[in-house]
Design an enzyme around this catalytic site. Structure first.
Site, PDB file in Angstrom:
ATOM      1  N   TYR A 263       0.841  -1.205   0.000  1.00  7.19           N
ATOM      2  CA  TYR A 263       0.000   0.000   0.000  1.00  7.19           C
ATOM      3  C   TYR A 263       0.870   1.247   0.000  1.00  7.19           C
ATOM      4  O   TYR A 263       0.583   2.221  -0.694  1.00  7.19           O
ATOM      5  CB  TYR A 263      -0.927   0.008   1.236  1.00  7.19           C
ATOM      6  CG  TYR A 263      -1.960   1.104   1.138  1.00  7.19           C
ATOM      7  CD1 TYR A 263      -3.192   0.869   0.516  1.00  7.19           C
ATOM      8  CD2 TYR A 263      -1.698   2.383   1.630  1.00  7.19           C
ATOM      9  CE1 TYR A 263      -4.126   1.879   0.387  1.00  7.19           C
ATOM     10  CE2 TYR A 263      -2.626   3.397   1.496  1.00  7.19           C
ATOM     11  CZ  TYR A 263      -3.844   3.139   0.878  1.00  7.19           C
ATOM     12  OH  TYR A 263      -4.757   4.143   0.746  1.00  7.19           O
TER      13      TYR A 263
ATOM     14  N   PHE B 138      -7.655  20.780 -25.368  1.00  3.73           N
ATOM     15  CA  PHE B 138      -7.928  19.345 -25.438  1.00  3.73           C
ATOM     16  C   PHE B 138      -9.162  19.097 -24.571  1.00  3.73           C
ATOM     17  O   PHE B 138      -9.352  19.761 -23.560  1.00  3.73           O
ATOM     18  CB  PHE B 138      -6.742  18.475 -25.000  1.00  3.73           C
ATOM     19  CG  PHE B 138      -7.070  17.025 -25.173  1.00  3.73           C
ATOM     20  CD1 PHE B 138      -7.199  16.491 -26.453  1.00  3.73           C
ATOM     21  CD2 PHE B 138      -7.356  16.207 -24.083  1.00  3.73           C
ATOM     22  CE1 PHE B 138      -7.591  15.169 -26.636  1.00  3.73           C
ATOM     23  CE2 PHE B 138      -7.757  14.886 -24.270  1.00  3.73           C
ATOM     24  CZ  PHE B 138      -7.873  14.369 -25.548  1.00  3.73           C
ATOM     25  N   THR B 139      -9.962  18.131 -24.976  1.00  2.06           N
ATOM     26  CA  THR B 139     -11.281  17.920 -24.367  1.00  2.06           C
ATOM     27  C   THR B 139     -11.235  17.823 -22.836  1.00  2.06           C
ATOM     28  O   THR B 139     -11.863  18.626 -22.141  1.00  2.06           O
ATOM     29  CB  THR B 139     -11.918  16.645 -24.945  1.00  2.06           C
ATOM     30  OG1 THR B 139     -10.990  15.561 -24.784  1.00  2.06           O
ATOM     31  CG2 THR B 139     -12.244  16.818 -26.431  1.00  2.06           C
TER      32      THR B 139
ATOM     33  N   ASP C  91       1.548  19.702 -21.079  1.00  3.39           N
ATOM     34  CA  ASP C  91       0.892  18.405 -21.250  1.00  3.39           C
ATOM     35  C   ASP C  91       1.902  17.542 -22.005  1.00  3.39           C
ATOM     36  O   ASP C  91       2.083  17.676 -23.211  1.00  3.39           O
ATOM     37  CB  ASP C  91      -0.407  18.570 -22.053  1.00  3.39           C
ATOM     38  CG  ASP C  91      -1.123  17.233 -22.220  1.00  3.39           C
ATOM     39  OD1 ASP C  91      -0.466  16.180 -22.089  1.00  3.39           O
ATOM     40  OD2 ASP C  91      -2.337  17.231 -22.503  1.00  3.39           O
TER      41      ASP C  91
ATOM     42  N   LYS D  21       0.004   7.002 -23.720  1.00  5.17           N
ATOM     43  CA  LYS D  21       0.444   7.312 -25.087  1.00  5.17           C
ATOM     44  C   LYS D  21       1.944   7.037 -25.214  1.00  5.17           C
ATOM     45  O   LYS D  21       2.340   5.891 -25.328  1.00  5.17           O
ATOM     46  CB  LYS D  21       0.091   8.766 -25.426  1.00  5.17           C
ATOM     47  CG  LYS D  21      -1.387   8.985 -25.736  1.00  5.17           C
ATOM     48  CD  LYS D  21      -2.238   9.107 -24.511  1.00  5.17           C
ATOM     49  CE  LYS D  21      -3.606   9.691 -24.779  1.00  5.17           C
ATOM     50  NZ  LYS D  21      -4.447   9.699 -23.574  1.00  5.17           N
TER      51      LYS D  21
ATOM     52  N   ARG E 293     -13.461  14.428 -34.473  1.00  8.77           N
ATOM     53  CA  ARG E 293     -12.786  15.513 -33.753  1.00  8.77           C
ATOM     54  C   ARG E 293     -13.227  16.826 -34.392  1.00  8.77           C
ATOM     55  O   ARG E 293     -12.494  17.477 -35.114  1.00  8.77           O
ATOM     56  CB  ARG E 293     -11.254  15.381 -33.834  1.00  8.77           C
ATOM     57  CG  ARG E 293     -10.695  14.169 -33.140  1.00  8.77           C
ATOM     58  CD  ARG E 293     -10.382  14.314 -31.657  1.00  8.77           C
ATOM     59  NE  ARG E 293     -11.474  14.126 -30.732  1.00  8.77           N
ATOM     60  CZ  ARG E 293     -11.305  13.789 -29.459  1.00  8.77           C
ATOM     61  NH1 ARG E 293     -10.092  13.584 -28.968  1.00  8.77           N
ATOM     62  NH2 ARG E 293     -12.322  13.662 -28.650  1.00  8.77           N
TER      63      ARG E 293
ATOM     64  N   PHE F 149     -18.938  13.648 -26.687  1.00  8.23           N
ATOM     65  CA  PHE F 149     -18.567  12.769 -27.801  1.00  8.23           C
ATOM     66  C   PHE F 149     -18.441  11.307 -27.395  1.00  8.23           C
ATOM     67  O   PHE F 149     -18.621  10.414 -28.214  1.00  8.23           O
ATOM     68  CB  PHE F 149     -17.253  13.250 -28.438  1.00  8.23           C
ATOM     69  CG  PHE F 149     -16.119  13.361 -27.460  1.00  8.23           C
ATOM     70  CD1 PHE F 149     -15.962  14.502 -26.684  1.00  8.23           C
ATOM     71  CD2 PHE F 149     -15.211  12.337 -27.300  1.00  8.23           C
ATOM     72  CE1 PHE F 149     -14.933  14.606 -25.764  1.00  8.23           C
ATOM     73  CE2 PHE F 149     -14.170  12.421 -26.393  1.00  8.23           C
ATOM     74  CZ  PHE F 149     -14.033  13.560 -25.612  1.00  8.23           C
TER      75      PHE F 149
HETATM   76  O1  PLI Z   1      -7.025   9.679 -21.441  1.00 10.45           O
HETATM   77  P1  PLI Z   1      -6.258  10.210 -20.275  1.00 10.45           P
HETATM   78  O2  PLI Z   1      -7.112  10.629 -19.151  1.00 10.45           O
HETATM   79  O3  PLI Z   1      -5.153   9.307 -19.834  1.00 10.45           O
HETATM   80  O4  PLI Z   1      -5.461  11.513 -20.798  1.00 10.45           O
HETATM   81  C1  PLI Z   1      -6.101  12.677 -21.164  1.00 10.45           C
HETATM   82  C2  PLI Z   1      -5.314  13.376 -22.245  1.00 10.45           C
HETATM   83  C3  PLI Z   1      -4.614  14.484 -21.932  1.00 10.45           C
HETATM   84  N1  PLI Z   1      -3.906  15.166 -22.888  1.00 10.45           N
HETATM   85  C4  PLI Z   1      -3.866  14.748 -24.170  1.00 10.45           C
HETATM   86  C5  PLI Z   1      -3.082  15.534 -25.156  1.00 10.45           C
HETATM   87  C6  PLI Z   1      -4.559  13.617 -24.539  1.00 10.45           C
HETATM   88  O5  PLI Z   1      -4.497  13.221 -25.808  1.00 10.45           O
HETATM   89  C7  PLI Z   1      -5.332  12.895 -23.570  1.00 10.45           C
HETATM   90  C8  PLI Z   1      -6.111  11.782 -23.919  1.00 10.45           C
HETATM   91  N2  PLI Z   1      -6.306  11.467 -25.164  1.00 10.45           N
HETATM   92  C9  PLI Z   1      -7.082  10.530 -25.682  1.00 10.45           C
HETATM   93  C10 PLI Z   1      -7.922   9.629 -24.861  1.00 10.45           C
HETATM   94  C11 PLI Z   1      -7.103  10.397 -27.116  1.00 10.45           C
HETATM   95  O6  PLI Z   1      -7.783   9.502 -27.643  1.00 10.45           O
HETATM   96  O7  PLI Z   1      -6.409  11.194 -27.763  1.00 10.45           O
END
Ligand code: PLI
Length: 461
Positions: free
Chosen positions: A75, A127-128, A218, A261, A385, A452
């Site tokens: 933990y 970004f969303t 970011d 990513k 998008r 979306f």
């Molecule tokens: O999907 P998360 O919560 O791990 O991360 C959010 C996120 C933050 N910044 C950027 C630039 C992103 O591209 C992003 C998530 N992107 C997704 C889910 C995508 O399909 O691009």
């Protein structure tokens, strides 16, 4: 010498495979209808080539999987946390690390900590999830990206750059005390995966310093950004990806990260900062929303995989193959005359739906319709998008009308071969030839946040 250009190949070989299901057009038409013409609502087993997102969909290496067995599931004080912390210092250069379960959790914490009601947060395009957390914390997002970013065919090599004049104008207008930080992303997802130059980041830092404004990065795809700097920016061709990444981050005060990513994991994220008192606040808040500060909502094994992914993703062979695979796909579409966002981005190719479906007005959601049609015709899954993703202005309730109305075909890392790319490109080209028959869509269900993901649509008659 052969008469053709020397080919390149993926710098990995396949050890485990996951079979794909091939379906008929009739089957897919039915499934798309059931999913309310929203590709997020399809079951993945009904998808042939899945280009929905590169988020959490990458293939981990044998080195990462081996690391999963070394998960220390204590933990408190897991050794995987300390390894992740050490690697974050080594590759990104930040002093303090707060793990989170994914990127938006990091955005939540940083926004809640830094933004006050009535503040403004400038950024190089929204970004969303990032903008939503800024808004929920009481802030107002202001787009300060260069104008070229909004023009799909503009060939600017760094369309992710901040327009320093726009940034300065905002400071003059609202006052620096109302701007807790500038939110800078490299690469810029919604602009088409476009990079920011090192020179631009340096200038952002200088301007921010003059006014006592923080710079928060970011860093989700900062390694892809580093590759573009190496390829395109004067003075960087002989520097390693590691050196470029460290210099890039050095101009910022901290970062939020979706490890799903660049970092080649299926789950994970973090915040990293240099300021000890901010770290204290974040470390305190993470225990409320995520978990103890040495795991932040992650298993020990997930932190281990992410720490190892950090080591792998800065390899030149890896990042070159990753970005060039996307470029290869983009070039095929350009050669076939399909309108896309140019130059090709780092993680995805974006179809210009306004041009692709010229006869469908933006109110009839051309990009949403195009993503649905691509699935029906070929089993390839992509994502809207455009106006649907942009959502509504929380103050006026009006739809945001982004200039870019796009469909994103996003490439998971180390998952698909060049043959898959050829099939997907062929499918897009075929759809383009038959584009005149296409019809628009209208909302029949619209959720309040990030609509979306869960909205439903039907065809306009
Ligand atoms: O999907 P998360 O919560 O791990 O991360 C959010 C996120 C933050 N910044 C950027 C630039 C992103 O591209 C992003 C998530 N992107 C997704 C889910 C995508 O399909 O691009």
């Amino acid at each position: 010498m052969p008469s053709y250009r020397k080919p390149w190949a993926e710098p990995y070989k396949i050890k485990v495979v996951e079979p794909l299901k091939v379906t008929t057009r009739e089957y897919r038409e039915q499934k798309m209808k059931e999913a309310g013409y929203n590709t997020f609502l399809l079951r993945s087993e009904d998808v042939y080539i899945d280009l929905l997102t590169d988020s959490g969909t990458s293939a981990m290496s044998d080195y990462q999987w081996a690391g999963m067995m070394l998960g220390d599931e204590a933990y408190a004080g897991s050794r995987n946390f300390y390894y992740l912390e050490a690697n974050t210092r080594k590759y990104y250069g930040y002093k303090y690390l707060v793990p989170t379960h994914q990127g938006r959790a990091a955005e939540h914490l940083i926004s809640r900590n830094l933004i006050k009601q009535g503040d403004y947060v400038p950024g190089n395009m929204y970004f969303t999830t990032t903008r939503l957390h800024q808004e929920l914390a009481g802030g107002k997002f202001v787009d300060v990206i260069i104008d070229e970013a909004h023009e799909p065919q503009n060939q600017h090599p760094f369309k992710g750059n901040v327009d320093l004049q726009k940034f300065e104008d905002l400071i003059k207008k609202v006052g620096a005390s109302k701007i807790p930080y500038i939110s800078v992303a490299g690469t810029v997802n919604m602009a088409g995966g476009q990079p920011q130059s090192m020179g631009n980041m340096r200038q952002v830092r200088e301007l921010a310093n003059k006014h006592g404004i923080k710079v928060i990065l970011d860093a989700t795809r900062a390694v892809e950004n580093a590759y573009f700097i190496k390829e395109r920016e004067k003075g960087y061709s002989n520097k390693s990806i590691e050196e470029i990444l460290l210099e890039y981050c050095s101009y910022t005060d901290g970062c939020t990260m979706s490890g799903k990513k660049d970092l080649l994991v299926n789950i994970g994220g973090f915040i990293a900062v240099n300021d000890e008192s901010l770290f204290d606040e974040l470390r305190n808040m993470v225990v409320v929303y995520e978990g103890l500060h040495t795991y932040g909502g992650l298993a020990g094994r997930d932190m281990e995989a992410m720490a190892r992914g950090m080591e792998e993703c800065v390899s030149y062979d890896h990042i070159r193959s990753r970005v060039e695979q996307v470029g290869y796909f983009g070039q095929k579409l350009i050669d076939a005359g399909v309108p896309i966002v140019e130059p090709a981005g780092g993680h995805a190719i974006f179809l210009d739906a306004k041009k692709f479906y010229e006869h469908i007005p933006q109110e009839e959601l051309p990009a949403q319709a195009l993503a649905a049609d691509l699935y029906i015709e070929s089993g390839v899954r992509a994502m809207e998008r455009g106006v649907v993703s942009a959502g509504r202005n929380p103050e006026t309730g009006e739809n945001y009308h982004p200039k870019l109305e796009l469909v994103r075909l996003t490439f998971p890392r180390r998952v698909y071969t060049q043959a898959h790319l050829d099939v997907a490109a062929y499918s897009v080209e075929e759809l383009y030839e038959n584009r005149k028959k296409a019809k628009g869509l209208k909302f029949v269900y619209e959720p309040k946040y990030l609509r979306f993901f869960q909205a439903r649509f039907e065809r306009v008659s």
